[in-house]
Design an enzyme around this catalytic site. Structure first.
Site, PDB file in Angstrom:
ATOM      1  N   HIS A 292      72.394  45.851  66.106  1.00 32.79           N
ATOM      2  CA  HIS A 292      72.167  47.241  66.515  1.00 32.79           C
ATOM      3  C   HIS A 292      71.055  47.872  65.671  1.00 32.79           C
ATOM      4  O   HIS A 292      71.316  48.434  64.611  1.00 32.79           O
ATOM      5  CB  HIS A 292      73.484  48.004  66.334  1.00 32.79           C
ATOM      6  CG  HIS A 292      73.473  49.440  66.729  1.00 32.79           C
ATOM      7  ND1 HIS A 292      72.443  50.034  67.436  1.00 32.79           N
ATOM      8  CD2 HIS A 292      74.393  50.435  66.503  1.00 32.79           C
ATOM      9  CE1 HIS A 292      72.730  51.308  67.628  1.00 32.79           C
ATOM     10  NE2 HIS A 292      73.899  51.577  67.062  1.00 32.79           N
TER      11      HIS A 292
ATOM     12  N   CYS B 236      71.632  57.049  67.611  1.00 29.96           N
ATOM     13  CA  CYS B 236      71.751  55.783  68.335  1.00 29.96           C
ATOM     14  C   CYS B 236      71.315  55.868  69.796  1.00 29.96           C
ATOM     15  O   CYS B 236      71.177  54.841  70.454  1.00 29.96           O
ATOM     16  CB  CYS B 236      73.191  55.267  68.263  1.00 29.96           C
ATOM     17  SG  CYS B 236      73.717  54.850  66.600  1.00 29.96           S
TER      18      CYS B 236
END
Length: 375
Positions: free
Chosen positions: A327, A91
């Site tokens: 996301h 991430c």
């Protein structure tokens, strides 16, 4: 500010779409290519120079493998002489790619670099070993804790005592700020229309619905309402050597990558922010803008608590974050830098204004970078 600091002079991104929806037919290179082209065009217009592209660095987590950055650079029409390199810090990949490009410039490469991230959760391949499918590679060796990110977030909630009420309140705040940004057109200038999508898919939940979501674990605090959507999208910035006396931008003041307990990876952004600020001789109080990858409300709240920032602080994700917009794993860190660019550079903040972008990373990592407005 050291005049050798690399400077972000352009920042663009695709709209962000939920997995399986508006951008579902586009792979990682198809998402990244138009963003790379737009960032390069913006940089040339802003500086008045026909910059050569020295390299393209792109983060990606779950794509098809190979050198995504090279494929995207060719698809963007940058020419066969422009190389490319892929980065995987999960991430934090998009932000790590920007840090990597800035490091090359700081070391003496005087060419423009394009950097960012891209993720197509919709087209991510199914992986297998000996015919047995698996969702992701291990983050740690055998014998170490290796929770999935949702489980790890629930464990972080238990470890910190951050309950559902507080998580839901933060998620509602993210949605309110995102809705305000939509009304003001605050994100319009950073968007590159991609495929059938010209603007972000709307935030999925009204804040009034958050209480209706069922916990993801029995007796737990995480819900689909206080967790992010899995999404598709790409983001990229153009970096040039300083001093940026031909264009306003964000100078890279400092950066840090820090390891933390892999059982509680969601806290990783906190020590990374602290380390990056210390490297620059700064404190959290010096920051005008903070962009965190809001994978989970509890993760964001734990990081804010650890760095001494209130839940409602207007500096944090002022136009909403991943809880509202979604996301796209490998792109989200770069999206945070694009957001800083819009908030501070496009928003007219004076020279010397400071901001930070940061992400917590699966396996127990944190990535952060400090930026300063130059004009």
């Amino acid at each position: 500010m050291d005049t050798r600091n690399p400077v972000v002079v352009a920042a663009r991104r695709t709209p962000i779409a939920t997995r399986g929806r508006s951008l579902a037919r586009l792979g990682v290179d198809a998402l990244a290519a138009p963003v790379l082209g737009a960032a390069l065009s913006d940089a040339r217009a802003a500086t008045g120079r026909d910059h050569r592209v020295g390299d393209v660095v792109l983060g990606n987590c779950m794509g098809p493998g190979g050198n995504t950055a090279r494929v995207a650079a060719l698809a963007a029409g940058l020419g066969h002489e422009v190389p490319g390199m892929g980065i995987d810090r999960q991430c934090g990949s998009g932000l790590a790619a920007i840090i990597t490009a800035s490091t090359a410039i700081a070391a003496g490469d005087d060419r423009l670099h394009l950097a960012g991230g891209t993720e197509s959760a919709s087209t991510a391949p199914v992986r297998s070993i000996d015919g047995v499918p698996y969702d992701r590679a291990p983050f740690v060796p055998a014998g170490w804790p290796d929770p999935g990110m949702v489980r790890a977030a629930e464990d972080l909630a238990a470890a910190t005592g951050i309950g559902r009420t507080r998580q839901d309140a933060y998620a509602a705040q993210s949605h309110r700020r995102a809705a305000s940004a939509l009304r003001r057109g605050a994100l319009d200038a950073e968007l590159v229309g991609t495929g059938p999508l010209a603007a972000d898919e709307l935030p999925r939940r009204a804040e009034s619905l958050l209480a209706r979501f069922t916990p993801l674990f029995p007796g737990g605090t995480l819900t689909a309402g206080n967790s992010c959507r899995t999404s598709d999208g790409a983001a990229a910035v153009a970096l040039v050597p300083g001093p940026a006396n031909t264009a306003p931008g964000l100078a890279v003041r400092a950066h840090a990558v820090i390891g933390c307990d892999p059982a509680l990876p969601g806290i990783g952004a906190a020590p990374a922010i602290i380390a990056a600020l210390a490297s620059a001789g700064l404190d959290v109080a010096d920051l005008a803008a903070i962009e965190l990858v809001e994978a989970f409300a509890v993760q964001t709240l734990a990081v804010l608590e650890a760095i001494g920032v209130a839940d409602e602080d207007p500096r944090v994700c002022a136009d909403g974050g991943a809880l509202a917009w979604g996301h796209p794993w490998g792109a989200s860190g770069a999206v945070s830098v694009v957001r800083l660019f819009s908030r501070l550079v496009r928003g007219g903040a004076p020279a010397g204004t400071l901001g930070v972008a940061a992400a917590s990373v699966g396996g127990g990592l944190g990535v952060a970078a400090v930026f300063e407005v130059v004009r």
